[in-house]
Design a protein around this motif. Sequence first.
Motif, PDB file in Angstrom:
ATOM      1  N   LEU A  79       0.823  -1.204   0.000  1.00  0.00           N
ATOM      2  CA  LEU A  79       0.000   0.000   0.000  1.00  0.00           C
ATOM      3  C   LEU A  79       0.860   1.257   0.000  1.00  0.00           C
ATOM      4  O   LEU A  79       0.615   2.194  -0.768  1.00  0.00           O
ATOM      5  CB  LEU A  79      -0.934  -0.002   1.217  1.00  0.00           C
ATOM      6  CG  LEU A  79      -1.790   1.240   1.406  1.00  0.00           C
ATOM      7  CD1 LEU A  79      -2.805   1.361   0.274  1.00  0.00           C
ATOM      8  CD2 LEU A  79      -2.483   1.208   2.751  1.00  0.00           C
ATOM      9  N   ALA A  80       1.887   1.287   0.833  1.00  0.00           N
ATOM     10  CA  ALA A  80       2.754   2.462   0.913  1.00  0.00           C
ATOM     11  C   ALA A  80       3.524   2.675  -0.387  1.00  0.00           C
ATOM     12  O   ALA A  80       3.740   3.818  -0.804  1.00  0.00           O
ATOM     13  CB  ALA A  80       3.721   2.318   2.084  1.00  0.00           C
ATOM     14  N   THR A  81       3.921   1.595  -1.045  1.00  0.00           N
ATOM     15  CA  THR A  81       4.634   1.719  -2.312  1.00  0.00           C
ATOM     16  C   THR A  81       3.739   2.321  -3.384  1.00  0.00           C
ATOM     17  O   THR A  81       4.152   3.216  -4.128  1.00  0.00           O
ATOM     18  CB  THR A  81       5.168   0.348  -2.766  1.00  0.00           C
ATOM     19  OG1 THR A  81       5.991  -0.184  -1.733  1.00  0.00           O
ATOM     20  CG2 THR A  81       5.948   0.457  -4.049  1.00  0.00           C
ATOM     21  N   VAL A  82       2.511   1.840  -3.456  1.00  0.00           N
ATOM     22  CA  VAL A  82       1.559   2.393  -4.427  1.00  0.00           C
ATOM     23  C   VAL A  82       1.298   3.864  -4.124  1.00  0.00           C
ATOM     24  O   VAL A  82       1.285   4.709  -5.028  1.00  0.00           O
ATOM     25  CB  VAL A  82       0.250   1.570  -4.428  1.00  0.00           C
ATOM     26  CG1 VAL A  82      -0.846   2.276  -5.213  1.00  0.00           C
ATOM     27  CG2 VAL A  82       0.493   0.183  -4.981  1.00  0.00           C
ATOM     28  N   LEU A  83       1.086   4.192  -2.854  1.00  0.00           N
ATOM     29  CA  LEU A  83       0.838   5.588  -2.486  1.00  0.00           C
ATOM     30  C   LEU A  83       2.060   6.463  -2.758  1.00  0.00           C
ATOM     31  O   LEU A  83       1.913   7.633  -3.135  1.00  0.00           O
ATOM     32  CB  LEU A  83       0.435   5.675  -1.011  1.00  0.00           C
ATOM     33  CG  LEU A  83      -0.969   5.174  -0.697  1.00  0.00           C
ATOM     34  CD1 LEU A  83      -1.189   5.126   0.808  1.00  0.00           C
ATOM     35  CD2 LEU A  83      -2.024   6.032  -1.366  1.00  0.00           C
ATOM     36  N   ALA A  84       3.260   5.920  -2.597  1.00  0.00           N
ATOM     37  CA  ALA A  84       4.466   6.689  -2.893  1.00  0.00           C
ATOM     38  C   ALA A  84       4.578   7.001  -4.378  1.00  0.00           C
ATOM     39  O   ALA A  84       5.023   8.090  -4.760  1.00  0.00           O
ATOM     40  CB  ALA A  84       5.702   5.940  -2.409  1.00  0.00           C
ATOM     41  N   VAL A  85       4.174   6.068  -5.210  1.00  0.00           N
ATOM     42  CA  VAL A  85       4.239   6.276  -6.664  1.00  0.00           C
ATOM     43  C   VAL A  85       3.140   7.232  -7.118  1.00  0.00           C
ATOM     44  O   VAL A  85       3.374   8.127  -7.932  1.00  0.00           O
ATOM     45  CB  VAL A  85       4.125   4.921  -7.405  1.00  0.00           C
ATOM     46  CG1 VAL A  85       3.912   5.126  -8.887  1.00  0.00           C
ATOM     47  CG2 VAL A  85       5.352   4.077  -7.137  1.00  0.00           C
TER      48      VAL A  85
ATOM     49  N   VAL B  38       0.875   9.244  -5.043  1.00  0.00           N
ATOM     50  CA  VAL B  38       0.576  10.458  -4.280  1.00  0.00           C
ATOM     51  C   VAL B  38       1.826  11.260  -3.957  1.00  0.00           C
ATOM     52  O   VAL B  38       1.976  12.397  -4.410  1.00  0.00           O
ATOM     53  CB  VAL B  38      -0.188  10.105  -2.976  1.00  0.00           C
ATOM     54  CG1 VAL B  38      -0.479  11.347  -2.167  1.00  0.00           C
ATOM     55  CG2 VAL B  38      -1.482   9.359  -3.293  1.00  0.00           C
ATOM     56  N   SER B  39       2.704  10.679  -3.145  1.00  0.00           N
ATOM     57  CA  SER B  39       3.873  11.430  -2.689  1.00  0.00           C
ATOM     58  C   SER B  39       4.952  10.463  -2.214  1.00  0.00           C
ATOM     59  O   SER B  39       4.643   9.457  -1.581  1.00  0.00           O
ATOM     60  CB  SER B  39       3.471  12.338  -1.522  1.00  0.00           C
ATOM     61  OG  SER B  39       4.603  12.865  -0.878  1.00  0.00           O
ATOM     62  N   PRO B  40       6.218  10.784  -2.467  1.00  0.00           N
ATOM     63  CA  PRO B  40       7.302   9.920  -1.989  1.00  0.00           C
ATOM     64  C   PRO B  40       7.403   9.868  -0.462  1.00  0.00           C
ATOM     65  O   PRO B  40       8.067   8.998   0.081  1.00  0.00           O
ATOM     66  CB  PRO B  40       8.563  10.540  -2.578  1.00  0.00           C
ATOM     67  CG  PRO B  40       8.133  11.587  -3.516  1.00  0.00           C
ATOM     68  CD  PRO B  40       6.691  11.851  -3.321  1.00  0.00           C
ATOM     69  N   TRP B  41       6.749  10.759   0.237  1.00  0.00           N
ATOM     70  CA  TRP B  41       6.760  10.748   1.693  1.00  0.00           C
ATOM     71  C   TRP B  41       6.124   9.481   2.252  1.00  0.00           C
ATOM     72  O   TRP B  41       6.350   9.121   3.420  1.00  0.00           O
ATOM     73  CB  TRP B  41       6.049  11.978   2.258  1.00  0.00           C
ATOM     74  CG  TRP B  41       6.891  13.208   2.131  1.00  0.00           C
ATOM     75  CD1 TRP B  41       6.780  14.181   1.180  1.00  0.00           C
ATOM     76  CD2 TRP B  41       7.981  13.581   2.964  1.00  0.00           C
ATOM     77  NE1 TRP B  41       7.740  15.135   1.377  1.00  0.00           N
ATOM     78  CE2 TRP B  41       8.492  14.797   2.465  1.00  0.00           C
ATOM     79  CE3 TRP B  41       8.580  12.998   4.074  1.00  0.00           C
ATOM     80  CZ2 TRP B  41       9.572  15.430   3.055  1.00  0.00           C
ATOM     81  CZ3 TRP B  41       9.656  13.653   4.657  1.00  0.00           C
ATOM     82  CH2 TRP B  41      10.136  14.849   4.147  1.00  0.00           C
ATOM     83  N   TRP B  42       5.329   8.787   1.471  1.00  0.00           N
ATOM     84  CA  TRP B  42       4.716   7.525   1.917  1.00  0.00           C
ATOM     85  C   TRP B  42       5.762   6.444   2.131  1.00  0.00           C
ATOM     86  O   TRP B  42       5.485   5.437   2.780  1.00  0.00           O
ATOM     87  CB  TRP B  42       3.650   7.058   0.926  1.00  0.00           C
ATOM     88  CG  TRP B  42       2.369   7.816   1.074  1.00  0.00           C
ATOM     89  CD1 TRP B  42       1.917   8.810   0.287  1.00  0.00           C
ATOM     90  CD2 TRP B  42       1.394   7.631   2.105  1.00  0.00           C
ATOM     91  NE1 TRP B  42       0.724   9.265   0.759  1.00  0.00           N
ATOM     92  CE2 TRP B  42       0.377   8.553   1.868  1.00  0.00           C
ATOM     93  CE3 TRP B  42       1.280   6.773   3.191  1.00  0.00           C
ATOM     94  CZ2 TRP B  42      -0.742   8.646   2.685  1.00  0.00           C
ATOM     95  CZ3 TRP B  42       0.162   6.864   3.996  1.00  0.00           C
ATOM     96  CH2 TRP B  42      -0.828   7.794   3.751  1.00  0.00           C
ATOM     97  N   LEU B  43       6.961   6.631   1.607  1.00  0.00           N
ATOM     98  CA  LEU B  43       8.030   5.661   1.839  1.00  0.00           C
ATOM     99  C   LEU B  43       8.440   5.619   3.308  1.00  0.00           C
ATOM    100  O   LEU B  43       9.039   4.648   3.763  1.00  0.00           O
ATOM    101  CB  LEU B  43       9.234   5.965   0.944  1.00  0.00           C
ATOM    102  CG  LEU B  43       8.986   5.743  -0.546  1.00  0.00           C
ATOM    103  CD1 LEU B  43      10.191   6.201  -1.355  1.00  0.00           C
ATOM    104  CD2 LEU B  43       8.662   4.294  -0.838  1.00  0.00           C
ATOM    105  N   LEU B  44       8.111   6.647   4.065  1.00  0.00           N
ATOM    106  CA  LEU B  44       8.351   6.613   5.508  1.00  0.00           C
ATOM    107  C   LEU B  44       7.544   5.502   6.170  1.00  0.00           C
ATOM    108  O   LEU B  44       7.988   4.921   7.164  1.00  0.00           O
ATOM    109  CB  LEU B  44       8.012   7.966   6.136  1.00  0.00           C
ATOM    110  CG  LEU B  44       8.964   9.107   5.797  1.00  0.00           C
ATOM    111  CD1 LEU B  44       8.443  10.418   6.366  1.00  0.00           C
ATOM    112  CD2 LEU B  44      10.356   8.809   6.308  1.00  0.00           C
ATOM    113  N   LEU B  45       6.378   5.201   5.622  1.00  0.00           N
ATOM    114  CA  LEU B  45       5.576   4.094   6.152  1.00  0.00           C
ATOM    115  C   LEU B  45       6.295   2.768   5.941  1.00  0.00           C
ATOM    116  O   LEU B  45       6.269   1.896   6.815  1.00  0.00           O
ATOM    117  CB  LEU B  45       4.189   4.063   5.500  1.00  0.00           C
ATOM    118  CG  LEU B  45       3.234   2.970   5.959  1.00  0.00           C
ATOM    119  CD1 LEU B  45       2.986   3.063   7.464  1.00  0.00           C
ATOM    120  CD2 LEU B  45       1.929   3.046   5.197  1.00  0.00           C
ATOM    121  N   VAL B  46       6.954   2.611   4.818  1.00  0.00           N
ATOM    122  CA  VAL B  46       7.729   1.396   4.562  1.00  0.00           C
ATOM    123  C   VAL B  46       8.856   1.275   5.596  1.00  0.00           C
ATOM    124  O   VAL B  46       9.108   0.197   6.140  1.00  0.00           O
ATOM    125  CB  VAL B  46       8.307   1.400   3.126  1.00  0.00           C
ATOM    126  CG1 VAL B  46       9.209   0.205   2.900  1.00  0.00           C
ATOM    127  CG2 VAL B  46       7.183   1.426   2.106  1.00  0.00           C
TER     128      VAL B  46
END
Length: 74
Positions: A22-28, A30-38
Amino acid sequence: MSCSSLSLERVLFALAGSMVLLATVLAVVVSPWWLLLVAFVGVNQWLYVLVGNCPASLVLGRVPCLAETQEVRS
């Protein structure tokens, strides 16, 4: 799949994998900041390896069917 066939480790592995996807899809999208979730998921996995508990394992350990399978193993 019945509740008795699920172990805490399998549920944690499925939860972590789902969160990473989910975080990878959101990073691609929406925003690269979602990689913090990873990174957060990775830190929690290492906590579980090193300490034997992580926040998700403490919460999921209270689920009745997962708590029963954990007690049976002990």
